[in-house]
Design an enzyme around this catalytic site. Structure first.
Site, PDB file in Angstrom:
ATOM      1  N   GLU A 124      42.633  36.429  27.596  1.00 39.88           N
ATOM      2  CA  GLU A 124      41.578  37.063  28.395  1.00 39.88           C
ATOM      3  C   GLU A 124      41.851  38.554  28.594  1.00 39.88           C
ATOM      4  OE1 GLU A 124      39.690  33.839  31.383  1.00 39.88           O
ATOM      5  OE2 GLU A 124      41.875  33.853  31.363  1.00 39.88           O
ATOM      6  N   GLU A 145      42.564  26.138  29.253  1.00 39.03           N
ATOM      7  CA  GLU A 145      42.438  25.748  30.654  1.00 39.03           C
ATOM      8  C   GLU A 145      41.773  24.385  30.868  1.00 39.03           C
ATOM      9  OE1 GLU A 145      42.950  30.197  30.667  1.00 39.03           O
ATOM     10  OE2 GLU A 145      41.883  28.727  29.448  1.00 39.03           O
TER      11      GLU A 145
END
Length: 668
Positions: A124, A145
């Site tokens: 990210e 995730e």
């Protein structure tokens, strides 16, 4: 737990074609690559300070990279249990967003030089940068995730769909994590548009700096795909939800929440979208699914790397040549795996030249597929083709260090195979069997050296399934066992030591479970009701589909083996036997409909337990079997059963291990 701080080390470097220097931030926690860079509060503060110092110097551009082999694997999830209230959880999300946003909003061009593994918040961070160069040696790229029960909470759900489109983003955010946490390779990242360019590891930093300087100077143009943010975006999200329903049946909240955030990314401002990520992250941190997922993660990341009760792999023998008895599908898959991971000669044998040629041809065809998909370099492909050969005589095993049999599941046949192999191999050669249910002790009983026989139970498909059940027979010695664990490690499998008991762990539990489902169908329960009885668990495959994947004949054989050992608990389905006699390989036709011939064999539907009754019956049966397995000492600890079921049967991460789940619902 004290945070292992990943410091952001700033230095300024001269770059070609630029009057000013470039600011280079290196993420480094001061430890070797086995302890990857992670982000905790102090690490984020260090990155924040490094960025501010860099901006103040007026650089030509700012680049962020990592220590050798590692960019960053994201947030330090070991600190999650210390988060005790929602405000703390929100602050975690907000802090990461605030620091990373500086790279996105910078007036100075920002670059990510992804020199190694980049997962979660690490990937990210790179997405916040204006440009990305990735090393071809980067071992793993992912947003995992949802695998754990979280959502990408530091911009991933907002940035990635707008960079590569919602369909590709759904693959990275949803599909890959729910497919045994599949990783992207650098070539995949380039093809998807996550990477702007790739460079080889040897001179990665130098070439990345030169490339960045050219981008800033305007001599290199980075092109990006135009993303359609119209109604088609929502259609893609809707289709992804449909596929998710088919896979999870609503059982796990995280991937559904991630899809909602991805839909929001179509129209929301980045600030509103990331605020929604904060809320979702806070919700997920306190969800029971995350707590269960962390238990599963700990098993896979720690226990799997240190198998309980296993000898030191360094005490095993060297394996410089492998023999495979059989040239069918399983044997051919094994040959390819051994050749590609061990990079030693592998020879297949079978009853005639036609079968041998077919097995070798399969291996070569699979290698060709990998080359065509850019997943293997032509040079390595040529090397592997040269390593795999075939023979109709077991004399080819004379200089082998390990021979594994993968022939028909019949004890007499396997005993004969081992006798023939023992007659030609050296006394130091380890003999292994890939049997899924038969007694290895009995298989080795008539050999001169039964102490060198060990079970290596692989799961299908061999290349993809991470579990390897390593079975110690009654007379298996420590050196042979150590060799088996060394081979398992070299094959990049998660190995679990298992006692020589019928069907070992995964097949024994699955057979007990499927026995209840098939028994209910024989009693008259509707096929659909029986097949959907455990949908609420979110298993990766419904029971009748699983029987089709395994093959009714194999399922029947394992059931017969277990019935012989434990007749009071394992029944042999008579109707399944008729299915096999009729030559049917599945309950369903190619289009997924129930095969009319199955209906004819099983007869009309009436009576039988309801779906809820069947679920209770199946869970009770599995819990009983686990208790008995632990009493028998099949594995060292219940955690090993949990690990086997996660890696070998796809037991959902979001439920944690099977034993904690059964305790939670009052079955254990």
């Amino acid at each position: 737990m004290t945070e292992v701080v990943t410091k952001a080390l700033l230095r300024f470097v001269s770059v070609p074609g630029q009057a000013g220097k470039a600011a280079l931030i290196t993420l480094d926690n001061g430890l070797d690559y086995k302890k990857p860079n992670t982000f905790g509060p102090e690490g984020l503060a260090s990155l924040d300070a490094a960025f501010d110092e860099a901006i103040a110097a007026g650089p030509a551009f700012i680049a962020v990279t990592g220590k050798p082999y590692i960019f960053s694997v994201g947030a330090d999830i070991t600190g999650i249990p210390q988060v005790t209230d929602r405000e703390q959880a929100l602050e975690i999300g907000r802090l990461g967003h605030a620091v990373f946003a500086k790279f996105k909003n910078s007036a100075v061009p920002t670059f990510a030089f992804v020199n190694g593994a980049a997962m979660g918040g690490g990937l990210e961070l790179s997405l916040h940068c204006h440009y990305r160069a990735i090393s071809t040696g980067a071992a793993a790229l992912a947003l995992p995730e949802c695998f754990l029960g979280l959502v990408p909470g530091w911009g991933g759900t907002q940035l990635l769909p707008n960079l590569i489109g919602p369909a590709n983003a759904a693959k990275v955010i949803i599909e890959n994590p729910l497919s045994q946490n599949r990783m992207l390779k650098p070539a995949d990242a380039l093809k998807l548009g996550i990477a702007d360019t790739l460079f080889e590891p040897a001179d990665f930093l130098e070439r990345s700096l030169a490339w960045a300087a050219s981008v800033v100077a305007g001599t290199v143009t980075v092109e990006r795909a135009e993303i359609d943010r119209g109604p088609a975006w929502s259609a893609v999200i809707g289709y992804a939800k449909k596929l998710l329903d088919e896979k999870l049946h609503g059982a796990a909240p995280a991937p559904y929440r991630a899809l909602e955030l991805m839909e929001l990314a179509r129209t929301a401002t980045f600030e509103d979208g990331t605020a929604a990520e904060d809320e979702a992250l806070a919700d997920m941190i306190f969800s029971p699914e995350l707590r269960a997922g962390l238990y599963s993660f700990d098993l896979v990341q720690r226990r799997a790397k240190r198998p309980a009760g296993a000898p030191d792999p360094d005490d095993g023998r060297d394996v410089n040549k492998v023999g495979v008895v059989g040239a069918g599908l399983m044997a051919s898959q094994l040959a390819l795996l051994f050749a590609s991971r061990l990079e030693v000669p592998v020879v297949l044998t079978d009853l005639d030249q036609e079968r041998v040629d077919k097995g070798v041809a399969y291996v070569n065809a699979e290698i060709d597929k990998l080359v065509a998909k850019n997943k293997m370099m032509p040079g390595k492909a040529a090397k592997l083709r040269g390593l795999v050969s075939g023979s109709v005589t077991k004399e080819a095993f004379a200089d082998a260090d390990l021979v594994i049999e993968a022939v028909f599941e019949n004890l007499a046949v396997k005993k004969q195979v081992f006798a023939e192999v023992e007659a030609v191999v050296s006394e130091s050669c380890v003999l292994a069997t890939n049997t899924s249910s038969l007694s290895i002790t009995e298989m080795a009983a008539d050999l001169k050296h039964p102490e060198r026989v060990v079970g290596l139970h692989f799961f299908n498909p061999v290349a993809a399934m991470p579990l390897l059940e390593i079975v110690r027979a009654e007379k298996t010695d420590e050196e042979s066992l150590a060799t088996a664990f060394a081979v398992g490690k070299a094959l990049r499998k998660s190995s679990v030591l298992v006692a020589d008991r019928p069907a070992f762990v995964v097949n024994r539990l699955l057979t007990r479970f499927l026995g209840e489902i098939l028994g209910a169908v024989e009693e008259g329960t509707d096929f659909t009701v029986a097949d959907q009885a455990v949908d609420s668990l979110g298993m990766p495959m419904r029971p009748l589909t699983l029987v089709g994947l395994v093959g009714p004949a194999v399922a029947l054989h394992v059931a017969e083996t277990l019935h012989e050992a434990f007749p009071d608990r394992f029944a042999v389905s008579q109707k399944l036997g008729k299915l096999v006699e009729a030559g049917l390989t599945s309950f369903h036709t190619a289009d997924g409909a129930l095969d009319p011939r199955v209906v004819e064999i099983y007869g009309p539907r009436e009576g039988g337990p309801t779906g809820e009754e069947l679920k209770e019956r199946a869970l009770t049966a599995v819990a009983e079997e686990i208790r008995l397995m632990l009493e028998e000492g099949v594995v060292a600890d219940a955690k090993d059963i949990d690990l086997c079921m996660i890696l070998g049967a796809g037991w959902p991460f979001h439920l944690g291990g099977i034993t904690p789940y059964l305790r939670k619902v009052g079955k254990l």
